[in-house]
Design a protein around this motif. Structure first.
Motif, PDB file in Angstrom:
ATOM      1  N   PRO A  23       0.831  -1.203   0.000  1.00 25.54           N
ATOM      2  CA  PRO A  23       0.000   0.000   0.000  1.00 25.54           C
ATOM      3  C   PRO A  23       0.868   1.256   0.000  1.00 25.54           C
ATOM      4  O   PRO A  23       2.013   1.237   0.465  1.00 25.54           O
ATOM      5  N   TRP A  24       0.327   2.330  -0.519  1.00 29.22           N
ATOM      6  CA  TRP A  24       1.020   3.618  -0.561  1.00 29.22           C
ATOM      7  C   TRP A  24       1.469   4.017   0.832  1.00 29.22           C
ATOM      8  O   TRP A  24       0.724   3.874   1.790  1.00 29.22           O
ATOM      9  N   ARG A  25       2.692   4.471   0.968  1.00 27.14           N
ATOM     10  CA  ARG A  25       3.328   4.909   2.212  1.00 27.14           C
ATOM     11  C   ARG A  25       3.651   3.757   3.179  1.00 27.14           C
ATOM     12  O   ARG A  25       4.132   3.982   4.263  1.00 27.14           O
ATOM     13  N   LEU A  26       3.371   2.532   2.779  1.00 28.45           N
ATOM     14  CA  LEU A  26       3.681   1.394   3.645  1.00 28.45           C
ATOM     15  C   LEU A  26       4.608   0.403   2.931  1.00 28.45           C
ATOM     16  O   LEU A  26       4.630  -0.779   3.245  1.00 28.45           O
ATOM     17  N   GLY A  27       5.368   0.889   1.974  1.00 26.68           N
ATOM     18  CA  GLY A  27       6.250   0.043   1.189  1.00 26.68           C
ATOM     19  C   GLY A  27       7.507  -0.358   1.932  1.00 26.68           C
ATOM     20  O   GLY A  27       7.711  -0.017   3.098  1.00 26.68           O
ATOM     21  N   PRO A  28       8.396  -1.053   1.236  1.00 28.17           N
ATOM     22  CA  PRO A  28       9.650  -1.505   1.846  1.00 28.17           C
ATOM     23  C   PRO A  28      10.598  -0.334   2.083  1.00 28.17           C
ATOM     24  O   PRO A  28      10.358   0.789   1.649  1.00 28.17           O
ATOM     25  N   ASP A  29      11.705  -0.624   2.716  1.00 31.01           N
ATOM     26  CA  ASP A  29      12.725   0.383   3.012  1.00 31.01           C
ATOM     27  C   ASP A  29      13.239   0.999   1.709  1.00 31.01           C
ATOM     28  O   ASP A  29      13.632   0.280   0.791  1.00 31.01           O
ATOM     29  N   PRO A  30      13.235   2.357   1.592  1.00 25.76           N
ATOM     30  CA  PRO A  30      13.697   3.000   0.348  1.00 25.76           C
ATOM     31  C   PRO A  30      15.166   2.754   0.027  1.00 25.76           C
ATOM     32  O   PRO A  30      15.607   3.051  -1.074  1.00 25.76           O
ATOM     33  N   SER A  31      15.935   2.219   0.965  1.00 21.90           N
ATOM     34  CA  SER A  31      17.330   1.910   0.642  1.00 21.90           C
ATOM     35  C   SER A  31      17.429   0.596  -0.136  1.00 21.90           C
ATOM     36  O   SER A  31      18.496   0.269  -0.658  1.00 21.90           O
ATOM     37  N   GLU A  32      16.345  -0.161  -0.214  1.00 25.79           N
ATOM     38  CA  GLU A  32      16.332  -1.416  -0.965  1.00 25.79           C
ATOM     39  C   GLU A  32      15.570  -1.270  -2.282  1.00 25.79           C
ATOM     40  O   GLU A  32      16.065  -1.626  -3.332  1.00 25.79           O
ATOM     41  N   LEU A  33      14.323  -0.770  -2.215  1.00 22.88           N
ATOM     42  CA  LEU A  33      13.489  -0.548  -3.394  1.00 22.88           C
ATOM     43  C   LEU A  33      13.050   0.907  -3.399  1.00 22.88           C
ATOM     44  O   LEU A  33      12.667   1.450  -2.363  1.00 22.88           O
ATOM     45  N   ALA A  34      13.087   1.534  -4.569  1.00 21.15           N
ATOM     46  CA  ALA A  34      12.737   2.948  -4.660  1.00 21.15           C
ATOM     47  C   ALA A  34      12.017   3.236  -5.968  1.00 21.15           C
ATOM     48  O   ALA A  34      12.204   2.530  -6.969  1.00 21.15           O
ATOM     49  N   THR A  35      11.201   4.292  -5.963  1.00 23.67           N
ATOM     50  CA  THR A  35      10.529   4.739  -7.180  1.00 23.67           C
ATOM     51  C   THR A  35      11.529   5.492  -8.055  1.00 23.67           C
ATOM     52  O   THR A  35      12.631   5.826  -7.616  1.00 23.67           O
ATOM     53  N   VAL A  36      11.133   5.805  -9.265  1.00 21.62           N
ATOM     54  CA  VAL A  36      12.001   6.544 -10.181  1.00 21.62           C
ATOM     55  C   VAL A  36      12.328   7.913  -9.592  1.00 21.62           C
ATOM     56  O   VAL A  36      13.468   8.381  -9.669  1.00 21.62           O
ATOM     57  N   THR A  48      17.585  -1.368 -14.708  1.00 22.28           N
ATOM     58  CA  THR A  48      16.895  -2.399 -15.463  1.00 22.28           C
ATOM     59  C   THR A  48      15.475  -1.937 -15.728  1.00 22.28           C
ATOM     60  O   THR A  48      14.963  -1.063 -15.031  1.00 22.28           O
ATOM     61  N   THR A  49      14.838  -2.497 -16.745  1.00 19.50           N
ATOM     62  CA  THR A  49      13.457  -2.138 -17.024  1.00 19.50           C
ATOM     63  C   THR A  49      12.485  -3.008 -16.239  1.00 19.50           C
ATOM     64  O   THR A  49      11.298  -2.729 -16.219  1.00 19.50           O
ATOM     65  N   GLN A  50      12.987  -4.038 -15.600  1.00 19.03           N
ATOM     66  CA  GLN A  50      12.124  -4.952 -14.857  1.00 19.03           C
ATOM     67  C   GLN A  50      11.841  -4.400 -13.464  1.00 19.03           C
ATOM     68  O   GLN A  50      12.757  -4.095 -12.707  1.00 19.03           O
ATOM     69  N   LYS A  51      10.558  -4.282 -13.138  1.00 21.03           N
ATOM     70  CA  LYS A  51      10.155  -3.784 -11.833  1.00 21.03           C
ATOM     71  C   LYS A  51      10.399  -4.863 -10.772  1.00 21.03           C
ATOM     72  O   LYS A  51      10.165  -6.039 -11.012  1.00 21.03           O
ATOM     73  N   ALA A  52      10.844  -4.424  -9.592  1.00 18.28           N
ATOM     74  CA  ALA A  52      11.061  -5.365  -8.491  1.00 18.28           C
ATOM     75  C   ALA A  52       9.853  -5.393  -7.571  1.00 18.28           C
ATOM     76  O   ALA A  52       9.735  -6.273  -6.723  1.00 18.28           O
TER      77      ALA A  52
END
Length: 125
Positions: A23-36, A48-52
């Motif tokens: 859910p929005w604002r409840l995602g994983p740690d931004p040091s691991e996965l981040a938006t553009v 990479t073009t593949q979303k994690a």
């Protein structure tokens, strides 16, 4: 008890949406996965073009998603070259030049009118 709005997108295993979803604002740690945008703020771009994974939210009755990319695979942003800067200057000059009187007006010609103010309505130059 009805499910909460956040439960709709709580799928960290990717069983419902095919990729891990939070859910929005409840995602994983931004040091691991981040938006553009988050990567851009770090001076990086997706490697990479593949979303994690993805973040999901609901607005106006529609589902919306933001892609998440792995930070460890992110690459540095490409610097602007001289040719890129020249293209930007040329585009800006084209937006300032009136197609009717062929003069650089010093301001962006509104797309609504397509010409400068004097050419559109007879206003003084």
């Amino acid at each position: 008890m009805p499910p909460k709005a956040n439960d709709r997108f709580n799928d960290p295993d990717g069983e419902k949406f095919g990729i891990p979803t939070w859910p929005w604002r409840l995602g994983p740690d931004p040091s691991e996965l981040a938006t553009v945008r988050q990567l851009k703020a770090m001076g990086r771009r997706p490697g990479t073009t593949q979303k994690a994974g993805q973040l999901g939210w609901r607005r106006n009755g529609e589902d919306h998603f933001a892609a998440l990319y792995r930070v460890d695979l992110a690459k540095p942003k490409r610097p602007m070259t001289d040719a890129m800067w020249a293209a930007v200057r040329k585009a800006c000059a084209a937006h300032r030049t009136c197609p009717e009187c062929k003069t650089d007006k010093g301001y962006r010609i509104p797309r609504r009118y397509g010409v400068c103010a004097p050419c559109y309505g007879g206003y003084p130059a």
